[in-house]
Scaffold this motif. Structure first.
Motif, PDB file in Angstrom:
ATOM      1  N   GLU A 112      12.230   8.506  16.539  1.00 48.10           N
ATOM      2  CA  GLU A 112      13.346   7.674  16.122  1.00 48.10           C
ATOM      3  C   GLU A 112      13.284   7.394  14.634  1.00 48.10           C
ATOM      4  OE1 GLU A 112      14.043   5.172  20.244  1.00 48.10           O
ATOM      5  OE2 GLU A 112      13.372   4.159  18.432  1.00 48.10           O
TER       6      GLU A 112
ATOM      7  N   MET B  55      18.826  22.345  18.513  1.00 50.78           N
ATOM      8  CA  MET B  55      19.890  21.463  17.975  1.00 50.78           C
ATOM      9  C   MET B  55      19.294  20.242  17.309  1.00 50.78           C
ATOM     10  SD  MET B  55      23.187  21.333  17.941  1.00 50.78           S
ATOM     11  CE  MET B  55      24.701  21.782  18.692  1.00 50.78           C
ATOM     12  N   ALA B  56      18.089  19.875  17.734  1.00 50.38           N
ATOM     13  CA  ALA B  56      17.539  18.632  17.200  1.00 50.38           C
ATOM     14  C   ALA B  56      16.431  18.894  16.214  1.00 50.38           C
ATOM     15  CB  ALA B  56      17.007  17.758  18.335  1.00 50.38           C
ATOM     16  N   THR B  57      16.376  20.097  15.683  1.00 47.87           N
ATOM     17  CA  THR B  57      15.283  20.366  14.730  1.00 47.87           C
ATOM     18  C   THR B  57      15.657  19.768  13.391  1.00 47.87           C
ATOM     19  OG1 THR B  57      16.344  22.456  14.264  1.00 47.87           O
ATOM     20  CG2 THR B  57      14.514  22.497  15.800  1.00 47.87           C
ATOM     21  N   LEU B  58      14.780  18.892  12.879  1.00 41.48           N
ATOM     22  CA  LEU B  58      15.004  18.316  11.563  1.00 41.48           C
ATOM     23  C   LEU B  58      13.927  18.832  10.633  1.00 41.48           C
ATOM     24  CD1 LEU B  58      15.528  14.660  12.695  1.00 41.48           C
ATOM     25  CD2 LEU B  58      17.270  16.319  12.219  1.00 41.48           C
TER      26      LEU B  58
ATOM     27  N   HIS C 234      16.052  10.633   8.214  1.00 38.61           N
ATOM     28  CA  HIS C 234      16.962  11.732   7.914  1.00 38.61           C
ATOM     29  C   HIS C 234      18.376  11.211   7.691  1.00 38.61           C
ATOM     30  CE1 HIS C 234      17.188  16.101   7.871  1.00 38.61           C
ATOM     31  NE2 HIS C 234      18.387  15.997   8.388  1.00 38.61           N
ATOM     32  N   THR C 235      18.787  10.250   8.541  1.00 39.16           N
ATOM     33  CA  THR C 235      20.119   9.659   8.394  1.00 39.16           C
ATOM     34  C   THR C 235      20.246   8.951   7.049  1.00 39.16           C
ATOM     35  OG1 THR C 235      20.095   9.272  10.765  1.00 39.16           O
ATOM     36  CG2 THR C 235      21.779   8.149   9.504  1.00 39.16           C
TER      37      THR C 235
ATOM     38  N   HIS D 177      14.358  10.427  12.708  1.00 38.50           N
ATOM     39  CA  HIS D 177      15.811  10.608  12.714  1.00 38.50           C
ATOM     40  C   HIS D 177      16.480   9.611  11.780  1.00 38.50           C
ATOM     41  CE1 HIS D 177      19.951  10.468  14.402  1.00 38.50           C
ATOM     42  NE2 HIS D 177      19.734  11.733  14.626  1.00 38.50           N
TER      43      HIS D 177
END
Lengths: 285, 110
Positions: free
Chosen positions: B55, B1-4, B61-62, B58
């Motif tokens: 962090e 679920m957290a693969t970026l 990515h955001t 993420h």
């Protein structure tokens, strides 16, 4: 609901406060951000830059003039990254200013002006009220494909948040929704209390957009990415799109708008709640 | 679920978005310098599971999602919802007529 209405109205020329701001600005030599015209504002500046004022707060300069909030206050940001992102938003405007694309600016304005005069406790209660009608907890009984999809996609997120915070949130398919025990709400209340006012503004914005506390916490804790959270929030719509087809001017439009707002809110929370320092170590052989 | 996606792809995505916003001089913008700075700082880390690195990844990515979705949203808005209404002259022109003119102006006009 009310806050978003206030936020929408304020950029578009609150005529009453504008005349006051203009008079003040003539004396001080600072320009106000909004003119008296209710029509579209043209881009009146060439360069956007940031500068550090007193107290370590960052300000945005449009050409030579400092940016101000719709309430008339000076626009200050606690950290540099957020200031740069806001400056980029202003720089991205071409010809006319489109305030509905400047989500970070709007969030900063809300946090600075606090037009609805709320304190932290009110915001936390408003955020927790969403828990009772959380999207992820509301299940359907009917199209079997949708039931399966909800079970496969939403259950892992529920399990994750139940493990992470040691709470119980059930899912239910009745019209009243799940029963949330008080202990759960207290745990969340305590957790949310640890965020500062700016982060709470952003967090409540995200919760309102996604209509789900569970998904918002998943994103804030970096368990989900923005695209995943938006997909989970719009799960039923995606199911219907797969069944009946996509309508670009409605579905895609809504999806991109939701993604933009959620991403802005998440970034706002992360940038407002963290502080970083670089410790460089030398490589030792 | 957290693969970026990998940091390289996210970085290139952000640079592409900045280029679309700024034009050819995007390398002098504030955002470019800050983003490249952050990517370089977080590249090397001593620990195997570095929380700050995760962090920052993420967050990048955001930010990429924010830039891309505002651009797409604006594009769709201009494509489908931006036109507004036609003026009366244009509407008349659709069927080949013209609006009547009154030489002295209408009663309420100056």
């Amino acid at each position: 609901m009310l806050r978003s209405l206030v936020r929408f109205q304020s950029p578009f020329g609150n005529i009453l406060s504008l005349s006051k701001v203009c008079r003040r600005s003539q004396n001080l030599g600072f320009a106000s951000k909004y003119s008296t015209a209710a029509a579209e504002r043209k881009r009146f500046y060439q360069d956007v830059s940031i500068s550090q004022g007193e107290g370590g707060l960052y300000e945005i300069n449009l050409d030579r003039r400092k940016l101000k909030t719709p309430g008339g206050k000076l626009f200050t940001v606690p950290n540099e990254a957020l200031a740069i992102a806001v400056a980029t938003e202003w720089d991205a405007q071409r010809d006319t200013l489109k305030f509905y694309t400047m989500h970070l600016t709007t969030l900063c304005n809300t946090a600075l002006d606090n037009p609805t005069q709320r304190n932290k406790d009110q915001m936390i209660s408003a955020a927790l009220k969403f828990l009772e009608t959380d999207t992820v907890c509301y299940r359907v009984d009917e199209p079997y494909g949708l039931v399966e999809l909800q079970k496969n996609e939403w259950d892992p997120v529920l399990q994750w948040i139940e493990n992470r915070y040691n709470v119980t949130i059930g899912s239910s398919s009745s019209i009243l929704g799940p029963e949330i025990p008080e202990a759960t709400k207290d745990t969340f209340r305590q957790h949310l209390n640890s965020y500062n006012f700016w982060s709470l503004t952003g967090l409540e914005y995200v919760i309102t957009q996604l209509k789900s506390v569970v998904l918002s916490m998943g994103m804030i804790d970096r368990h989900l990415s923005v695209e995943q959270a938006v997909l989970l929030s719009r799960l039923e719509e995606e199911y219907q799109i797969q069944r009946w087809g996509n309508v670009e001017w409605a579905h895609d439009y809504d999806m991109y708008e939701l993604r933009a707002r959620t991403a802005a809110g998440t970034l706002f929370v992360h940038l407002s709640s963290e502080s970083s320092s670089v410790k460089s170590k030398l490589m030792q052989d | 679920m957290a693969t970026l996606s990998s940091p390289l792809r996210v970085c290139r995505g952000i640079l592409k978005e900045l280029r679309l916003i700024q034009g050819p001089s995007y390398k002098q913008s504030l955002a470019y310098n800050y983003v490249m700075d952050q990517f370089r700082k977080n590249k090397v880390t001593g620990e195997r599971y570095c929380r700050a690195q995760q962090e920052a990844h993420h967050d990048s990515h955001t930010y990429l999602c924010l830039l891309a979705s505002t651009r797409n949203h604006l594009f769709l808005h201009n494509l489908y919802h931006g036109k507004g209404e036609r003026s009366p002259e244009e509407v008349a022109g659709l069927v080949g007529l013209r609006l009547p003119t009154q030489p002295g102006g209408k009663g309420w006009e100056k």
